[in-house]
Write an enzyme that holds these catalytic residues in place. Structure first.
Site, PDB file in Angstrom:
ATOM      1  N   SER A 220       0.672  -0.995   0.078  1.00 22.89           N
ATOM      2  CA  SER A 220       0.016  -0.011   0.048  1.00 22.89           C
ATOM      3  C   SER A 220       0.649   1.204   0.091  1.00 22.89           C
ATOM      4  CB  SER A 220      -0.740   0.043   1.322  1.00 22.89           C
ATOM      5  OG  SER A 220      -0.217   0.020   2.403  1.00 22.89           O
TER       6      SER A 220
ATOM      7  N   ASP B  94      -4.439   5.494   1.248  1.00 24.48           N
ATOM      8  CA  ASP B  94      -4.901   6.768   2.222  1.00 24.48           C
ATOM      9  C   ASP B  94      -4.496   7.866   1.381  1.00 24.48           C
ATOM     10  OD1 ASP B  94      -2.300   7.708   3.792  1.00 24.48           O
ATOM     11  OD2 ASP B  94      -2.312   5.503   3.218  1.00 24.48           O
TER      12      ASP B  94
END
EC number: 2.4.2.1
Length: 239
Positions: free
Chosen positions: A91, A205
């Site tokens: 990520s 995010d």
């Protein structure tokens, strides 16, 4: 022969290893995408598995968080177990306005605030880049799967909780697609020991907007990223 961090034998690992940071994600990949997967490492809970994907032998193993951890595992896989290609699947956080949650980013290169590559490159700047053929295969795999992946530079940070917020302004100016903690180190290890490497990330995010994906969203997009990585390996067989 086993190393201090990997209790496997030569031949236990495939020549290509997918590496998420989380060992439980490695287990998930093995159970979800590989056939006849078997555990080949469990030292310190850093789980590793080998199986097949559409008949192609592939391994998956966690690498932990940060450049020091991933560098240990990638080095040992390459020098002690004959691994030729590493694909990090993880990520990242976005800083650019047009990079959105759940986007898939293919790391063509990786900037860093770590000094590890300067240490190995006699205090000079080392261009930490992915292998071109692996990048091309990942791009082609994404297109075939209908995933609009972005290609460009990542930033591998030593600090997860960075005290220097102004650095994000610099990253935005230079077009950094995602912030993570490992790619530059993995690219450096691969270059030093004659292997090839690639990083594929999912945006989990957004550092500017403070948006975050839900657990369900992360899993869905994570699957897209894994499929890209696996299909890119199959394309590599045709080279």
């Amino acid at each position: 022969m086993a190393t201090p961090h990997i209790n496997a034998e030569m031949g236990d690992f495939a020549d290509v290893v997918l590496m998420p940071g989380d060992p439980l994600r490695a287990k998930y990949i093995a159970e979800t995408f590989l056939e006849d997967a078997r555990e080949v490492n469990n030292v310190r809970g850093m789980l590793g598995f080998t199986g097949t994907y559409k008949g192609r032998k592939i391994s998956v193993m966690g690498h932990g968080m940060g450049i020091p951890s991933c560098s240990i595992y990638t080095k040992e896989l390459i020098t002690d177990f004959g691994v030729k290609k590493i694909i990090r699947v993880g990520s990242c956080g976005a800083v650019l306005p047009h990079v959105k949650l759940r986007d898939v980013v293919i790391g063509m290169g990786a900037c860093t605030d770590s000094k590890v590559n300067r240490i190995r490159f006699k205090d000079h700047d080392f261009a930490a880049i992915a292998d071109f053929d692996m990048v091309r295969n990942a791009v082609d795999a994404a297109k075939a799967l209908g995933v609009d992946a972005r290609v460009g530079n990542l930033f591998s940070a030593d600090l997860f909780y960075s005290p220097d917020g102004e650095m994000f302004d610099v990253m935005e100016k230079y077009g950094i697609l995602g912030v993570e903690m490992e790619a530059a180190g993995i690219y450096g290890v691969a270059a030093e020991f004659g292997a090839k490497a690639l990083t594929i990330c999912t945006v989990s995010d957004h550092i500017r907007t403070h948006e975050q994906t839900t657990a369900a969203e992360r899993q869905t997009t994570f699957n897209d990223m894994i499929k890209i990585a696996l299909e890119s390996v199959l394309l590599g067989n045709k080279e």
